[in-house]
Design a protein around this motif. Structure first.
Motif, PDB file in Angstrom:
ATOM      1  N   LEU A 186      57.536  40.388  48.335  1.00  0.00           N
ATOM      2  CA  LEU A 186      56.001  41.199  48.013  1.00  0.00           C
ATOM      3  C   LEU A 186      56.189  41.912  46.676  1.00  0.00           C
ATOM      4  CD1 LEU A 186      53.288  41.780  48.843  1.00  0.00           C
ATOM      5  CD2 LEU A 186      54.046  43.639  50.187  1.00  0.00           C
ATOM      6  N   VAL A 187      55.200  41.586  45.908  1.00  0.00           N
ATOM      7  CA  VAL A 187      54.981  42.133  44.593  1.00  0.00           C
ATOM      8  C   VAL A 187      53.669  42.812  44.708  1.00  0.00           C
ATOM      9  CG1 VAL A 187      54.994  42.001  42.121  1.00  0.00           C
ATOM     10  CG2 VAL A 187      56.391  40.652  43.363  1.00  0.00           C
ATOM     11  N   VAL A 188      53.435  44.037  44.400  1.00  0.00           N
ATOM     12  CA  VAL A 188      52.288  44.970  44.478  1.00  0.00           C
ATOM     13  C   VAL A 188      51.901  45.231  43.055  1.00  0.00           C
ATOM     14  CG1 VAL A 188      51.068  46.834  45.321  1.00  0.00           C
ATOM     15  CG2 VAL A 188      53.046  45.782  46.734  1.00  0.00           C
ATOM     16  N   GLY A 189      50.763  44.591  42.628  1.00  0.00           N
ATOM     17  CA  GLY A 189      50.595  44.838  41.270  1.00  0.00           C
ATOM     18  C   GLY A 189      50.368  43.500  40.576  1.00  0.00           C
ATOM     19  N   ALA A 190      49.758  43.333  39.502  1.00  0.00           N
ATOM     20  CA  ALA A 190      49.676  42.060  38.604  1.00  0.00           C
ATOM     21  C   ALA A 190      49.734  42.506  37.192  1.00  0.00           C
ATOM     22  CB  ALA A 190      48.546  41.363  39.010  1.00  0.00           C
ATOM     23  N   GLY A 191      50.263  43.623  36.815  1.00  0.00           N
ATOM     24  CA  GLY A 191      50.406  43.786  35.502  1.00  0.00           C
ATOM     25  C   GLY A 191      51.697  42.892  34.739  1.00  0.00           C
ATOM     26  N   SER A 192      52.056  43.505  33.583  1.00  0.00           N
ATOM     27  CA  SER A 192      53.157  42.779  32.846  1.00  0.00           C
ATOM     28  C   SER A 192      54.219  43.197  33.601  1.00  0.00           C
ATOM     29  CB  SER A 192      53.341  43.583  31.341  1.00  0.00           C
ATOM     30  OG  SER A 192      53.591  44.848  31.652  1.00  0.00           O
ATOM     31  N   MET A 193      54.669  44.315  34.273  1.00  0.00           N
ATOM     32  CA  MET A 193      56.117  44.477  34.728  1.00  0.00           C
ATOM     33  C   MET A 193      55.848  43.409  36.227  1.00  0.00           C
ATOM     34  SD  MET A 193      58.951  45.986  34.514  1.00  0.00           S
ATOM     35  CE  MET A 193      58.559  47.659  33.745  1.00  0.00           C
ATOM     36  N   SER A 194      54.904  43.489  36.795  1.00  0.00           N
ATOM     37  CA  SER A 194      54.719  42.783  37.971  1.00  0.00           C
ATOM     38  C   SER A 194      54.910  41.134  37.788  1.00  0.00           C
ATOM     39  CB  SER A 194      53.444  43.043  38.710  1.00  0.00           C
ATOM     40  OG  SER A 194      53.196  44.328  39.022  1.00  0.00           O
ATOM     41  N   ALA A 195      54.444  40.712  36.740  1.00  0.00           N
ATOM     42  CA  ALA A 195      54.610  39.514  36.279  1.00  0.00           C
ATOM     43  C   ALA A 195      56.018  38.968  35.976  1.00  0.00           C
ATOM     44  CB  ALA A 195      53.785  39.227  34.920  1.00  0.00           C
ATOM     45  N   LEU A 196      56.624  39.863  35.230  1.00  0.00           N
ATOM     46  CA  LEU A 196      57.927  39.986  35.030  1.00  0.00           C
ATOM     47  C   LEU A 196      58.882  39.636  36.357  1.00  0.00           C
ATOM     48  CD1 LEU A 196      60.508  39.796  33.251  1.00  0.00           C
ATOM     49  CD2 LEU A 196      60.511  42.206  33.268  1.00  0.00           C
ATOM     50  N   ASP A 217      41.519  38.520  41.540  1.00  0.00           N
ATOM     51  CA  ASP A 217      41.450  37.684  40.489  1.00  0.00           C
ATOM     52  C   ASP A 217      42.668  37.464  39.829  1.00  0.00           C
ATOM     53  OD1 ASP A 217      39.301  36.693  41.397  1.00  0.00           O
ATOM     54  OD2 ASP A 217      38.050  37.299  39.861  1.00  0.00           O
ATOM     55  N   ARG A 218      43.352  38.673  39.489  1.00  0.00           N
ATOM     56  CA  ARG A 218      44.380  38.762  38.532  1.00  0.00           C
ATOM     57  C   ARG A 218      45.531  38.329  39.384  1.00  0.00           C
ATOM     58  NH1 ARG A 218      45.249  44.195  35.202  1.00  0.00           N
ATOM     59  NH2 ARG A 218      46.875  42.597  34.309  1.00  0.00           N
ATOM     60  N   ALA A 219      45.616  38.738  40.672  1.00  0.00           N
ATOM     61  CA  ALA A 219      46.535  38.159  41.456  1.00  0.00           C
ATOM     62  C   ALA A 219      46.758  36.758  41.730  1.00  0.00           C
ATOM     63  CB  ALA A 219      46.568  38.836  42.917  1.00  0.00           C
ATOM     64  N   TYR A 226      53.329  29.913  39.529  1.00  0.00           N
ATOM     65  CA  TYR A 226      54.765  29.965  40.241  1.00  0.00           C
ATOM     66  C   TYR A 226      54.660  28.886  41.498  1.00  0.00           C
ATOM     67  CZ  TYR A 226      55.991  33.143  36.479  1.00  0.00           C
ATOM     68  OH  TYR A 226      56.067  33.832  35.424  1.00  0.00           O
ATOM     69  N   GLU A 227      55.533  28.364  42.141  1.00  0.00           N
ATOM     70  CA  GLU A 227      55.865  27.666  43.015  1.00  0.00           C
ATOM     71  C   GLU A 227      56.135  28.766  44.283  1.00  0.00           C
ATOM     72  OE1 GLU A 227      58.472  24.631  42.804  1.00  0.00           O
ATOM     73  OE2 GLU A 227      57.401  23.410  41.432  1.00  0.00           O
ATOM     74  N   ARG A 228      55.834  28.436  45.421  1.00  0.00           N
ATOM     75  CA  ARG A 228      56.150  29.226  46.693  1.00  0.00           C
ATOM     76  C   ARG A 228      55.487  30.606  46.542  1.00  0.00           C
ATOM     77  NH1 ARG A 228      60.801  27.673  44.448  1.00  0.00           N
ATOM     78  NH2 ARG A 228      61.471  29.497  44.314  1.00  0.00           N
ATOM     79  N   THR A 229      54.523  30.687  45.531  1.00  0.00           N
ATOM     80  CA  THR A 229      53.664  31.959  45.454  1.00  0.00           C
ATOM     81  C   THR A 229      52.394  32.051  46.017  1.00  0.00           C
ATOM     82  OG1 THR A 229      55.284  32.435  43.524  1.00  0.00           O
ATOM     83  CG2 THR A 229      53.542  33.877  43.440  1.00  0.00           C
ATOM     84  N   ARG A 230      51.946  33.052  46.453  1.00  0.00           N
ATOM     85  CA  ARG A 230      50.375  33.190  46.917  1.00  0.00           C
ATOM     86  C   ARG A 230      49.929  34.406  46.628  1.00  0.00           C
ATOM     87  NH1 ARG A 230      49.768  35.178  52.302  1.00  0.00           N
ATOM     88  NH2 ARG A 230      51.827  35.252  53.431  1.00  0.00           N
ATOM     89  N   ALA A 231      48.705  34.682  46.483  1.00  0.00           N
ATOM     90  CA  ALA A 231      48.068  35.991  46.051  1.00  0.00           C
ATOM     91  C   ALA A 231      47.252  36.552  47.611  1.00  0.00           C
ATOM     92  CB  ALA A 231      47.002  35.721  45.124  1.00  0.00           C
ATOM     93  N   ILE A 232      47.084  37.629  47.698  1.00  0.00           N
ATOM     94  CA  ILE A 232      46.439  38.082  48.899  1.00  0.00           C
ATOM     95  C   ILE A 232      45.660  39.354  48.433  1.00  0.00           C
ATOM     96  CG2 ILE A 232      48.216  37.638  50.492  1.00  0.00           C
ATOM     97  CD1 ILE A 232      48.982  40.516  50.507  1.00  0.00           C
ATOM     98  N   GLU A 233      44.521  39.514  49.125  1.00  0.00           N
ATOM     99  CA  GLU A 233      43.567  40.881  48.814  1.00  0.00           C
ATOM    100  C   GLU A 233      44.594  42.172  49.228  1.00  0.00           C
ATOM    101  OE1 GLU A 233      40.490  41.097  47.873  1.00  0.00           O
ATOM    102  OE2 GLU A 233      39.836  38.817  48.065  1.00  0.00           O
ATOM    103  N   LEU A 234      44.285  43.141  48.552  1.00  0.00           N
ATOM    104  CA  LEU A 234      45.064  44.364  48.827  1.00  0.00           C
ATOM    105  C   LEU A 234      44.605  44.749  50.307  1.00  0.00           C
ATOM    106  CD1 LEU A 234      46.942  45.976  47.133  1.00  0.00           C
ATOM    107  CD2 LEU A 234      45.087  47.738  46.354  1.00  0.00           C
ATOM    108  N   SER A 235      43.693  44.553  50.656  1.00  0.00           N
ATOM    109  CA  SER A 235      43.284  44.898  52.351  1.00  0.00           C
ATOM    110  C   SER A 235      44.563  44.428  53.200  1.00  0.00           C
ATOM    111  CB  SER A 235      41.893  44.515  52.663  1.00  0.00           C
ATOM    112  OG  SER A 235      41.727  43.072  52.457  1.00  0.00           O
TER     113      SER A 235
END
Length: 433
Positions: A186-196, A217-219, A226-235
């Motif tokens: 689980l990656v929390v955040g969608a900035g440059s460090m999270s993208a890395l 939208d950023r998530a 990326y494959e095997r990757t999905r986004a969720i709401e922070l809720s």
């Protein structure tokens, strides 16, 4: 105008103090504008990351600039001035340029050679531009530092060890979880460090990556790469935390994002990597069965990546920095004498024109051809006489203390003290930073 650096980093201050002084979002903008508003500061840029807070400024006077910046850092962070001062470092003029180049190359990073600092420098400069806080002085040194950083990474193996906080953090995670392939992350955040982090996890072959971010939208955009990757709401963060084996958080939020008392019990090992400043993850997570947590303080001891780089690459980067600093300073010193040379040639041209006009009045019988020949001869003589001293003063000015030669030139030829300044001012106003 001289470049000044006032700051603190993982090398000079403990992480809790860095947390208190770090500025993000509106707080960073306010700090930037307040420093820019000081009468002692002409230009300013602030780099505020997970392991450094540095103010880069162009100042007329050293002591006034240092005092103003230090007081602003204390006031905005709430850290008493005497406590803050013990951990601050100051670099001025040549040392300030050297420091910025070393920072851009990753030599001053917690993990030597990490390349994220280049993006952080660009972001800091862009914000300063948006706030109209920078001009020609910082523009030139920042742009050169970015080029130096790129050169260091291109010509040496400084980043060969995967030198980033994410890479080192995941090495620590592997010791707790074992191989990362097959784990849920689980990656929390969608900035440059999270993208890395997402990119690194994807290469590691984790079973699933979930990205949670306040702006959904950023998530989605990040997860879609990326494959095997999905986004969720922070809720949906609590449910995602319950399923995750590995949690990486770097949001820039002002308070905790992952709370220990909201984590569901688990009968398996879990690892939490907190790359945020201030911290995203509740330190009490360490008390949960099977859970381990690493933050910036723990990553200080992760020296494997730095050692893997090898001393040869590090020394090669140091040589590049020294070479680039010398070249930059030589060019800057030579440029500083240029207004004096222009002012001298301008004065000479005025004297020539005045004498030619006087000659025309005394010898009205001269025809146009003779008059043009005399004018060309006089100008040629003056140009030849000025050529050697003006070329030589530029060469001498490139050495330390070379500005004394420009001063001597102004004295010897009795130049108007305001003339070189007027030339320099016109040059600056005609330049788009």
């Amino acid at each position: 105008m001289s470049v000044l650096v006032v700051g603190l980093s993982h090398r000079s201050a403990p992480v809790p103090l860095l947390e208190r002084t770090a500025a993000t979002g509106d707080d960073l903008v306010k700090l930037l504008n307040d420093v820019a508003g000081s009468p002692y500061v002409a230009e300013v840029m602030i780099v505020s990351t997970c392991n450094r807070v540095e103010v880069y400024a162009a100042v007329e006077k050293f002591h006034g600039g240092v005092s103003a910046i230090t007081e602003m850092l204390s006031r905005h962070s709430g850290v008493p001035l005497d406590e803050l001062a013990r951990h601050l470092y100051v670099h001025y003029e040549d040392r300030a340029v050297q420091h910025m180049f070393a920072v851009a190359c990753g030599l001053d990073s917690m993990v030597v050679g990490e390349s994220q600092i280049l993006g952080q420098l660009r972001a800091a400069f862009k914000l300063a531009q948006q706030e109209e806080a920078v001009g020609r002085e910082l523009h030139e040194v920042v742009q050169r530092s970015l080029r130096v950083g790129k050169r260091a990474h291109a010509e040496t193996g400084i980043d060969r060890a995967g030198a980033s906080l994410v890479s080192v953090g995941l090495e620590v995670a592997t010791r707790h979880l074992g191989p990362l392939d097959g784990t849920r992350a689980l990656v929390v955040g969608a900035g440059s460090m999270s993208a890395l982090a997402v990119a690194t996890l994807s290469r590691a072959g984790v079973r699933e990556i979930v990205v949670a971010n306040r702006t959904h939208d950023r998530a989605v955009r990040l997860a879609g790469q990326y494959e095997r990757t999905r986004a969720i709401e922070l809720s949906g963060l609590d449910a995602a935390l319950a399923d995750a084996d590995l949690v990486i958080s770097c949001t820039g939020a002002p308070g905790l994002v992952v709370h220990a008392d909201r984590l569901a019990p688990a009968d398996r090992p879990r690892f939490f990597l907190d790359l945020a400043l201030p911290h995203d993850i509740d330190p009490r997570v360490r008390e949960l069965p099977g859970a381990a947590l690493a933050g910036l303080e723990e990553l200080r001891t992760a020296e494997e990546a730095a050692r893997a780089i090898g001393p040869e690459a590090t020394e090669a980067v140091r040589r590049i920095v020294a070479e680039e600093v010398a070249d930059f300073l030589n060019a800057a010193r030579a440029a500083a004498v240029a207004p004096t040379v222009v002012a001298l040639r301008s004065k000479a041209a005025q004297v020539v024109e005045a004498e030619l006009n006087r000659l025309g009045g005394r010898l009205p019988e001269l025809d146009d051809r003779a008059r043009a020949e005399v004018a060309q001869t006089v100008r040629r003589v003056v140009d030849k006489l000025l050529h050697a001293p003006t070329v030589r003063v530029k060469e001498l000015a490139s050495a330390p203390g070379g500005d004394a030669y420009a001063t001597a030139l102004r004295e010897l030829f009795d130049l108007d003290p305001q003339a070189p300044e007027a030339v320099a001012r016109a040059d600056i106003e005609g330049t788009d930073p």
